[in-house]
Design an enzyme around this catalytic site. Structure first.
Site, PDB file in Angstrom:
ATOM      1  CB  CYS A   1      10.266  -6.939  17.858  1.00  0.00           C
ATOM      2  SG  CYS A   1      10.834  -5.471  17.058  1.00  0.00           S
TER       3      CYS A   1
ATOM      4  CB  CYS B   1       9.416  -8.705  12.941  1.00  0.00           C
ATOM      5  SG  CYS B   1      10.705  -7.630  14.024  1.00  0.00           S
TER       6      CYS B   1
ATOM      7  CB  SER C   1      -5.768   2.164 -18.627  1.00  0.00           C
ATOM      8  OG  SER C   1      -4.740   2.545 -17.937  1.00  0.00           O
TER       9      SER C   1
ATOM     10  CD  GLU D   1       7.210  -4.449  18.060  1.00  0.00           C
ATOM     11  OE1 GLU D   1       6.817  -5.297  17.733  1.00  0.00           O
ATOM     12  OE2 GLU D   1       7.948  -3.574  17.601  1.00  0.00           O
TER      13      GLU D   1
ATOM     14  CB  THR E   1       0.162  13.891 -17.888  1.00  0.00           C
ATOM     15  OG1 THR E   1      -1.309  13.393 -17.902  1.00  0.00           O
ATOM     16  CG2 THR E   1       0.125  14.775 -16.544  1.00  0.00           C
TER      17      THR E   1
ATOM     18  NE  ARG F   1       6.120  22.783  -7.160  1.00  0.00           N
ATOM     19  CZ  ARG F   1       5.489  21.933  -7.891  1.00  0.00           C
ATOM     20  NH1 ARG F   1       5.783  20.275  -7.706  1.00  0.00           N
ATOM     21  NH2 ARG F   1       4.619  22.100  -8.570  1.00  0.00           N
TER      22      ARG F   1
ATOM     23  CG  LEU G   1      -6.397   8.590 -14.226  1.00  0.00           C
ATOM     24  CD1 LEU G   1      -6.761  10.129 -14.267  1.00  0.00           C
ATOM     25  CD2 LEU G   1      -6.324   8.442 -12.775  1.00  0.00           C
TER      26      LEU G   1
ATOM     27  CB  ALA H   1      -8.124  18.387 -10.513  1.00  0.00           C
TER      28      ALA H   1
ATOM     29  CD  GLU I   1      -0.875  13.808  -8.958  1.00  0.00           C
ATOM     30  OE1 GLU I   1      -0.695  14.758  -9.813  1.00  0.00           O
ATOM     31  OE2 GLU I   1      -0.664  14.136  -7.636  1.00  0.00           O
TER      32      GLU I   1
END
Length: 342
Positions: A82, A73, A288, A46, A194, A205, A286, A152, A280
């Site tokens: 705002c 807000c 779990s 705003e 992992t 990156r 994953l 993947a 990842e």
């Protein structure tokens, strides 16, 4: 309001834990000002919208309608309310896409505007506005981060070699997209195996924007100090059984029990104000989340040209709803949401 949502998206990756918000000021069907929340801690949408009004149009502000994608807000945080600015500028009409569920706002901004005599309309493109800030609404409504699962796999549904040796599954173009995903989330999480076998950096990156906070589930502190996650100076949280201490950019968070509870970990991340997490890998971590029914989205990349013999099986998704597919050369990406997320 469509324009508000377009503008709001420009703040992606830069405003969390605040929501993405866009604002447009209209006089006689002509936009005289527009703005969005650009960076956490800086001016809200705003304010930027009103400041964008040209000198010759400033006399029109008190005769215009302000469109905003989220309730203004009403409290003092890093910036003033705002709602107070709107009343100070004598804007007579405000159209809001959706109410803010954050406890410091949650209807207070709307009430303040109406008490000041402003004509307020709520609920225009509400579903789209809530979807835009799904992380924000999940975080405050369910008191946990918004959880995205990503992995993947090969064409025969293997996520890794049998000996866990490193293997690149997705192609270079897909990898750039994955780095874009990382830039959009507050944190990224992996399990012990992992971190040990891939020694990932978990940065974005290959894309622009801030790196996510890295999170390792490492019960017995097996990941060596020489690993990228512990030695490159980036912020990393290590959930473990042994210590609770902050060492530079490394934060060790002790688990309450020897059985890793993803619910407990999500509760800790909520307390640390981490609004979203991209999980990842690996398979056990994953799975779990899947078994606990604790996920909001899943993004599964399949390399259709790759077969991994005697590999580690990919996780098995449950209660999923397919919402999209994207093909990038040899890779296909399936997008899912959960039927009834907790």
């Amino acid at each position: 309001m469509q324009r508000c949502l377009q503008l709001a998206k420009l703040g992606a990756g830069n405003v969390a834990p605040n929501p993405m918000v866009g604002a447009v000021l209209v006089h006689n069907n002509r936009i005289i000002g527009e703005g969005y929340h650009q960076r956490y801690g800086e001016a809200h949408a705003e304010v930027n919208c009103i400041n964008h009004v040209s000198a010759e149009d400033k006399l029109l502000i008190n005769k215009s309608t302000l469109y905003v994608s989220l309730e203004p807000c009403a409290h003092y945080g890093k910036t003033p309310p705002c709602a107070d600015l709107i009343t100070k500028m004598q804007i007579p009409q405000v159209v809001i896409a959706c109410r803010d569920s954050y406890k410091e706002v949650d209807g207070k901004g709307i009430d303040k505007l109406r008490s000041a005599g402003v004509n307020v309309t709520v609920g225009i493109l509400e579903a789209a506005a809530r979807m835009l800030n799904k992380r924000f609404f999940t975080f405050h409504g369910k008191q946990r981060p918004y959880i995205i699962l990503k992995w993947a796999q090969s064409s025969n549904d293997k996520i890794a070699n049998a000996d866990l040796s490193k293997v690149q599954i997705s192609n270079d173009f897909t990898n750039r997209l994955v780095h874009q995903w990382r830039s959009e989330e507050a944190a990224i999480m992996v399990g012990t195996n992992t971190a040990l076998h891939d020694d990932p950096s978990l940065t974005n990156r290959l894309w622009t924007g801030s790196n996510p906070v890295r999170i390792i589930i490492d019960k017995n502190l097996k990941v060596p100090a020489s690993s990228h996650l512990l030695s490159d100076g980036g912020k990393t949280i290590i959930f473990n059984e042994h210590k609770n201490i902050e060492e530079g950019n490394l934060l060790y968070k002790q688990l309450k029990s020897s059985a890793v509870s993803v619910s407990e970990i999500m509760g800790s991340l909520f307390e640390m104000n981490i609004q979203s997490v991209l999980v990842e890998g690996g398979t056990m971590l994953l799975q779990s989340f899947i078994d606990a029914g604790l996920w909001d989205e899943a993004r599964i990349i399949t390399n259709n040209d790759l077969v991994i013999q005697e590999g580690r099986a990919a996780p098995e998704l449950k209660f999923q709803i397919k919402v999209g597919r994207q093909d990038i050369f040899s890779d296909s990406i399936q997008y899912y949401t959960r039927q009834q997320s907790k």
